[in-house]
Write a protein that holds these residues in place. Structure first.
Motif, PDB file in Angstrom:
ATOM      1  N   PRO A 195     -10.400 -17.430  -4.192  1.00  0.00           N
ATOM      2  CA  PRO A 195      -9.170 -17.975  -3.142  1.00  0.00           C
ATOM      3  C   PRO A 195      -7.563 -17.247  -3.725  1.00  0.00           C
ATOM      4  N   LEU A 196      -7.618 -17.257  -4.710  1.00  0.00           N
ATOM      5  CA  LEU A 196      -6.578 -16.579  -6.069  1.00  0.00           C
ATOM      6  C   LEU A 196      -6.167 -15.137  -5.377  1.00  0.00           C
ATOM      7  N   VAL A 197      -7.894 -13.957  -5.325  1.00  0.00           N
ATOM      8  CA  VAL A 197      -7.973 -12.749  -4.878  1.00  0.00           C
ATOM      9  C   VAL A 197      -7.186 -12.535  -3.802  1.00  0.00           C
ATOM     10  N   PHE A 198      -7.307 -13.430  -3.050  1.00  0.00           N
ATOM     11  CA  PHE A 198      -7.355 -13.029  -1.560  1.00  0.00           C
ATOM     12  C   PHE A 198      -6.300 -13.498  -1.276  1.00  0.00           C
ATOM     13  N   ALA A 199      -5.290 -14.204  -1.604  1.00  0.00           N
ATOM     14  CA  ALA A 199      -3.873 -14.462  -1.781  1.00  0.00           C
ATOM     15  C   ALA A 199      -2.904 -13.638  -2.670  1.00  0.00           C
ATOM     16  N   VAL A 200      -3.747 -12.939  -3.691  1.00  0.00           N
ATOM     17  CA  VAL A 200      -2.995 -11.772  -4.146  1.00  0.00           C
ATOM     18  C   VAL A 200      -2.830 -10.378  -3.458  1.00  0.00           C
ATOM     19  N   ALA A 201      -4.547 -10.227  -2.784  1.00  0.00           N
ATOM     20  CA  ALA A 201      -4.307  -9.130  -1.843  1.00  0.00           C
ATOM     21  C   ALA A 201      -3.512  -8.730  -0.785  1.00  0.00           C
ATOM     22  N   ARG A 202      -3.931 -10.749   0.320  1.00  0.00           N
ATOM     23  CA  ARG A 202      -2.425 -10.268   1.198  1.00  0.00           C
ATOM     24  C   ARG A 202      -1.404 -10.324   0.516  1.00  0.00           C
ATOM     25  N   GLY A 203      -0.440 -10.831   0.461  1.00  0.00           N
ATOM     26  CA  GLY A 203       0.762 -10.708  -0.794  1.00  0.00           C
ATOM     27  C   GLY A 203       0.808  -8.919  -0.526  1.00  0.00           C
ATOM     28  N   VAL A 204       0.281  -8.856  -1.021  1.00  0.00           N
ATOM     29  CA  VAL A 204       0.293  -7.253  -1.773  1.00  0.00           C
ATOM     30  C   VAL A 204       0.659  -6.119  -0.253  1.00  0.00           C
ATOM     31  N   ILE A 205       0.029  -6.181   0.663  1.00  0.00           N
ATOM     32  CA  ILE A 205      -0.610  -6.361   2.402  1.00  0.00           C
ATOM     33  C   ILE A 205       1.050  -6.217   2.927  1.00  0.00           C
ATOM     34  N   THR A 206       1.656  -7.527   2.543  1.00  0.00           N
ATOM     35  CA  THR A 206       2.189  -8.500   3.473  1.00  0.00           C
ATOM     36  C   THR A 206       3.757  -7.424   2.671  1.00  0.00           C
ATOM     37  N   LEU A 207       3.331  -7.179   1.433  1.00  0.00           N
ATOM     38  CA  LEU A 207       4.654  -7.229   0.710  1.00  0.00           C
ATOM     39  C   LEU A 207       5.220  -5.573   1.008  1.00  0.00           C
ATOM     40  N   THR A 208       4.142  -4.887   1.213  1.00  0.00           N
ATOM     41  CA  THR A 208       4.134  -2.834   1.242  1.00  0.00           C
ATOM     42  C   THR A 208       4.592  -2.569   3.138  1.00  0.00           C
ATOM     43  N   ARG A 209       4.155  -3.991   3.691  1.00  0.00           N
ATOM     44  CA  ARG A 209       4.602  -3.105   4.660  1.00  0.00           C
ATOM     45  C   ARG A 209       6.992  -3.819   5.334  1.00  0.00           C
ATOM     46  N   ALA A 210       6.723  -4.530   3.939  1.00  0.00           N
ATOM     47  CA  ALA A 210       8.293  -5.137   4.610  1.00  0.00           C
ATOM     48  C   ALA A 210       9.528  -4.300   4.074  1.00  0.00           C
ATOM     49  N   VAL A 211       8.857  -2.729   3.180  1.00  0.00           N
ATOM     50  CA  VAL A 211       9.845  -2.118   3.008  1.00  0.00           C
ATOM     51  C   VAL A 211       9.636  -0.960   3.451  1.00  0.00           C
ATOM     52  N   PRO A 212      10.867  -0.416   4.442  1.00  0.00           N
ATOM     53  CA  PRO A 212      10.933   0.388   5.430  1.00  0.00           C
ATOM     54  C   PRO A 212      10.580   2.181   4.001  1.00  0.00           C
ATOM     55  N   THR A 213       9.289   2.581   4.924  1.00  0.00           N
ATOM     56  CA  THR A 213       8.931   4.051   4.161  1.00  0.00           C
ATOM     57  C   THR A 213      10.179   4.995   3.637  1.00  0.00           C
ATOM     58  N   LEU A 214      11.254   5.264   4.658  1.00  0.00           N
ATOM     59  CA  LEU A 214      12.113   5.755   4.056  1.00  0.00           C
ATOM     60  C   LEU A 214      13.342   4.908   3.395  1.00  0.00           C
ATOM     61  N   VAL A 215      13.138   3.466   2.351  1.00  0.00           N
ATOM     62  CA  VAL A 215      13.991   3.466   1.353  1.00  0.00           C
ATOM     63  C   VAL A 215      13.381   3.255  -0.066  1.00  0.00           C
ATOM     64  N   LEU A 216      11.135   3.361   0.723  1.00  0.00           N
ATOM     65  CA  LEU A 216      10.649   3.757  -0.589  1.00  0.00           C
ATOM     66  C   LEU A 216      10.974   5.044  -0.924  1.00  0.00           C
ATOM     67  N   ALA A 217      11.344   6.030   0.096  1.00  0.00           N
ATOM     68  CA  ALA A 217      11.608   7.482  -0.178  1.00  0.00           C
ATOM     69  C   ALA A 217      12.233   6.810  -1.063  1.00  0.00           C
ATOM     70  N   ALA A 218      13.734   6.948  -0.938  1.00  0.00           N
ATOM     71  CA  ALA A 218      14.813   7.173  -1.699  1.00  0.00           C
ATOM     72  C   ALA A 218      14.969   6.316  -3.116  1.00  0.00           C
ATOM     73  N   VAL A 219      14.010   5.585  -2.827  1.00  0.00           N
ATOM     74  CA  VAL A 219      14.370   4.790  -4.379  1.00  0.00           C
ATOM     75  C   VAL A 219      12.985   5.695  -5.116  1.00  0.00           C
ATOM     76  N   PHE A 220      11.612   6.192  -4.390  1.00  0.00           N
ATOM     77  CA  PHE A 220      10.796   6.855  -5.892  1.00  0.00           C
ATOM     78  C   PHE A 220      11.783   8.403  -6.440  1.00  0.00           C
ATOM     79  N   SER A 221      12.773   8.892  -5.379  1.00  0.00           N
ATOM     80  CA  SER A 221      12.853  10.370  -5.475  1.00  0.00           C
ATOM     81  C   SER A 221      14.229   9.774  -6.514  1.00  0.00           C
ATOM     82  N   ILE A 222      14.836   8.556  -6.645  1.00  0.00           N
ATOM     83  CA  ILE A 222      15.586   8.926  -8.339  1.00  0.00           C
ATOM     84  C   ILE A 222      14.799   9.045  -9.465  1.00  0.00           C
ATOM     85  N   SER A 223      13.690   8.495  -9.631  1.00  0.00           N
ATOM     86  CA  SER A 223      12.685   9.071 -10.017  1.00  0.00           C
ATOM     87  C   SER A 223      12.345   9.981 -10.851  1.00  0.00           C
ATOM     88  N   LEU A 224      11.061  11.023  -9.284  1.00  0.00           N
ATOM     89  CA  LEU A 224      10.463  11.758  -9.168  1.00  0.00           C
ATOM     90  C   LEU A 224      10.925  12.670  -8.591  1.00  0.00           C
TER      91      LEU A 224
END
Lengths: 564, 282
Positions: free
Chosen positions: A115-144
């Protein structure tokens, strides 16, 4: 004996008239009023008036005049950038699929180990969906750094949200009987999963991946706006240099590419997912010959006790498509300079760049943050309403069972398909070029996207209505319009309401990034903070966007549940 | 199995005081004692919900008892480790009412999954199995009369054919015990007879110990050597099939009900309703 109670219960249920679900009506009414009030407020907030609307249209007219005739001397560069865009989408989607498969097994109720793994995996999936690609790309371009790499990473991470969710649903909808049976033969857990669950989910997983590839192609076309590679950078540079005649040629290259790839992937999806390819679907000579050939191959394989499956059409198609994708992927990986070998180093950078967003600072740009969020919300509501107003007539025009003139349908469907080929942010960047910075061009760009998407949904919803009530109404001597209002519309209405809500959800998400191209909303502040490396504020903005998107998702789920 | 070579007097399968209460509170098995010697053809009869399927699933460890001991071929299944359990399952063919085939996979692939217990590591697709095993799978398909369908998808077959593929999959295990849980309940009468005949034929040829659950008494009497009746999780009948008349067996369904459950005598059609109600459920 609980069984004895079953019969009277069903009798009661069948005998009594269905109870009206009264308690839902006030809630639905409140939601409708809420939607209207929110839209009115939004309209007001971004200073949208009919005058600005028509003024914007005339600005657009001017831009079109500046764009003609297009100059195609940048064609090689546009083509190169477009190909890079395709490779980015392909690699990003592949990364997302690779990450999603294990995640989905951990997040599916019927395969999750704990159940713990289940909750964490669900959380990760929801989390990745919540930040738009373009925002992620903008943040990553700072370091990459500038280039396709941060864009690919952003695509790969964000897509996990949708792909992981759909994979999980696919796993959860598999049959249990084969699993129990294979487990009973003494097979281990993983042997059983591979032998029984994978074959059941593969078609839907391929469909999901192809669908996401379509979406990611559109996404990667605009990643260049934050310096994350692809054709977007070229378009933006040309527009900034007021080089409209070249900008339009770059736009048309990506536009044609997206439309073509969508057509191909739709056909591929249909043929890969299609059941029983070995039975003829069409009675034409080619498909009959194909079936006859398959039959011969299978018979030969049986009579010679061939121990490998024969090369029937279905298998050739599957293996061929798979090999084609693999080779495209290899080409992509070699063409795009992916620093895979030093991934650990970049992985470190990535983690550090995310780490620097903490602790978030909400105070430095507090006023702009609040203003930005309000504007984002206002744009989302306004675009949904305007889009709906345009979509309703367009949708009716494209419904085959309402409009009987084939030419009208073909024309409206064609127009819809063409407009859908342009990513919203590219439309937005063009509109900003024509009308200047601000929420109005952003709203109009979203409106166009909404209108075409909703029109298709409305068309489909109308085509799904039952024929019998229409016949009944028209038999009373009603006109075609009367028939439409009283027999078609009531049937399609619940579907339309839920599609509108879905669209609102999508638009609120999209409007968080409009500001990156100057289209209003929170994105503008985000890009500004990234440019000055104010990472604490970036962190605050991302958290705010996350909360907004999450709140919308919860609201959407709740309202849809109420409606259905 | 070496440890099973103990003398014939030792039971191959034994249940001692086995009870099973599901998390929802249902008492599915109530203190069941049963011992089955090698080579027996046993038929388990009883109403739907009487605990037949639950009992079967205790024999290969799909379910674990709440209390009591299940011993199969010298292994205490009720407390076995996963590894031990796999070892026992390898020797037990299990045929299900719903066939348990992967519809999208070919018949050959489905039969091959029966060999997974003999192999290490996951397999996917025909090519991932050794040629020797593929050839063996062909033999088993031939035996159940479906070799022509080897490269056909399982979901293109009729119910009777699917159950025959499931039997071929069990044969792939080279099992010593064959369990069949309502193997013909989803089939028409003609296919039912065909499938039961096939099951009996291979069981006798391979000298397997067989337990079949059936709810049709005539079918059970037709070929079993021993009949065990279950009602509400309890063994209410255990007789040699040759001395048992159909009326005696019917008691499991009717008269036994009344004597055990005073409520039922006030509702003469209660058992009928139960049967109908449960059959509607998927």
């Amino acid at each position: 004996m609980s069984g004895a109670h079953v019969e009277p219960l069903t009798k009661n249920r069948a005998g009594r008239p269905r109870q009206p679900k009264n308690w839902r009506n006030p809630t639905l009414l409140a939601i409708t009023i809420g939607f209207v009030v929110a839209t009115a407020w939004s309209w007001n907030f971004i200073d949208m008036t009919l005058l600005t609307l028509f003024g914007g249209l005339s600005d657009l007219g001017n831009l079109l005049v500046y764009m003609f005739p297009p100059i195609f001397d940048n064609f090689p560069e546009a083509l190169r950038a477009t190909i890079e865009t395709i490779w980015m989408a392909l690699i990003g989607t592949t990364i997302a699929v690779v990450l999603s498969v294990p995640l989905a097994f951990l997040a599916a109720r019927n395969t999750s180990p704990h159940p713990l793994v289940f909750a964490v995996a669900r959380g990760v999936i929801t989390l990745t969906r919540a930040v738009p690609t373009l925002v992620l790309a903008a943040v990553f371009s700072i370091s990459l750094g500038i280039g396709p790499f941060p864009g690919i990473v952003a695509l790969g991470l964000h897509s996990v949200g949708m792909i992981g969710k759909l994979f999980t649903e696919a796993i959860e909808s598999t049959e249990f009987a084969p699993r129990e049976a294979v487990l009973s033969t003494g097979a281990g857990k993983w042997q059983t999963i591979l032998a029984t669950i994978i074959p059941q989910i593969i078609p839907s997983c391929i469909g999901t991946a192809l669908y996401r590839l379509d979406i990611n192609l559109r996404e990667s076309a605009v990643l260049g706006f934050v310096g994350a590679g692809g054709v977007g950078f070229l378009i933006q540079t040309e527009l900034r240099g007021l080089d409209y005649q070249r900008a339009i040629s770059a736009v048309s290259v990506i536009f044609i590419t997206i439309t073509l790839i969508e057509l191909i992937s739709t056909r591929l999806r249909a043929s890969i997912i299609g059941d029983h390819l070995s039975t003829p679907t069409k009675q034409n000579a080619r498909s009959l010959a194909r079936v006859a050939r398959d039959q011969r191959l299978i018979e030969a394989a049986i009579s010679t006790r061939r121990l490998t499956p024969p090369w029937i059409y279905e298998r050739i198609l599957r293996v061929g498509t798979g090999l084609m994708f693999l080779s495209l992927l290899v080409v992509a990986l070699f063409t795009i300079d992916m620093p895979i070998i030093s991934a650990y180093k970049y992985g470190d950078d990535l983690v550090r760049s995310i780490g620097r967003l903490y602790p978030p600072d909400f105070t430095f740009a507090r006023a702009e943050l609040i203003q930005g969020m309000l504007e984002t919300t206002a744009i989302g509501f306004t675009a949904t309403l305007l889009g709906l107003v345009i979509a309703i007539p367009l949708g009716i025009l494209s419904a085959r069972n309402i409009i009987l003139r084939r030419s009208v349908i073909l024309l409206s469907r064609g127009v819809l398909l063409l407009i859908r080929g342009l990513p919203e942010l590219i439309v937005a960047v063009l509109f900003v070029a024509a009308m200047g910075l601000g929420p109005v061009p952003g709203t109009l760009a979203l409106t166009i996207g909404t209108a075409t998407f909703m029109a298709k949904l409305i068309g489909d919803a109308l085509e799904e209505v039952q024929e019998a009530p229409r016949e009944g109404v028209s038999a009373t001597g009603a006109t075609r319009v009367q028939e439409f209002i009283s027999a078609v519309l009531p049937q399609a209405l619940p579907n339309l309401v839920s599609q509108t809500l879905y669209m609102l959800d999508v638009n609120l998400r999209s409007s968080t990034v409009l500001g990156i191209v100057g289209g209003g909303g929170i994105g503008f502040l985000l890009l500004g903070s990234i440019r000055v490396l104010d990472e604490a504020t970036v962190g605050a903005i991302i958290i705010t966007i996350f909360l907004l998107v999450y709140a919308i998702e919860l609201l959407g789920t709740f309202v849809r549940w109420m409606v259905e | 199995m070496q440890d099973s070579s103990t003398s014939g007097a030792d039971p191959l399968i034994s249940l001692t005081g086995v009870s099973k209460r599901f998390p929802n509170g249902t008492l599915a098995l109530d203190n069941v004692d049963l011992s089955i010697p090698r080579g027996q053809l046993l038929s388990l009869i009883g109403l739907s919900g009487s605990g037949k399927s639950t009992l079967m699933r205790h024999l290969n460890g799909l379910h674990r008892p709440t209390s009591g001991v299940v011993n199969v071929m010298g292994v205490e299944v009720s407390s076995a480790s996963n590894r031990q359990l796999r070892g026992v399952r390898k020797n037990i063919g299990f045929v299900f009412q719903q066939f348990g085939l992967v519809g999208r996979a070919t018949c050959l692939e489905n039969v091959l999954t029966g060999a997974l217990g003999r192999l290490n590591g996951p397999r996917y697709g025909v090519w991932s199995y050794p040629k020797q095993l593929r050839s063996e799978a062909f033999d088993h398909l031939e035996r159940v009369g479906l070799v022509n369908q080897a490269y056909q998808r399982a979901d293109t077959l009729s119910g009777g054919q699917m159950q025959r593929v499931a039997i071929a999959r069990s044969l792939m295990q080279q099992p010593q015990i064959m369990l069949a849980d309502e193997p013909v309940a989803s089939l028409d009468p003609e296919s039912s007879a065909q499938v039961l005949d096939l099951l009996l034929k291979v069981a006798v040829e391979e000298q397997m110990t067989v337990i079949v659950t059936l709810h049709q008494v005539e079918l059970a009497l037709g070929w079993a050597t021993r009949i065990v009746g279950l009602r509400d999780g309890r063994v209410v009948l255990d007789r040699d099939a040759t001395t048992l008349k159909q009326e005696d067996a019917m008691e499991v369904y009717q008269r036994v009900d009344k004597s055990l459950d005073p409520d039922v005598s006030r509702q003469p059609d209660a058992s009928g309703v139960t049967q109908r109600a449960v059959q509607v459920a998927p």
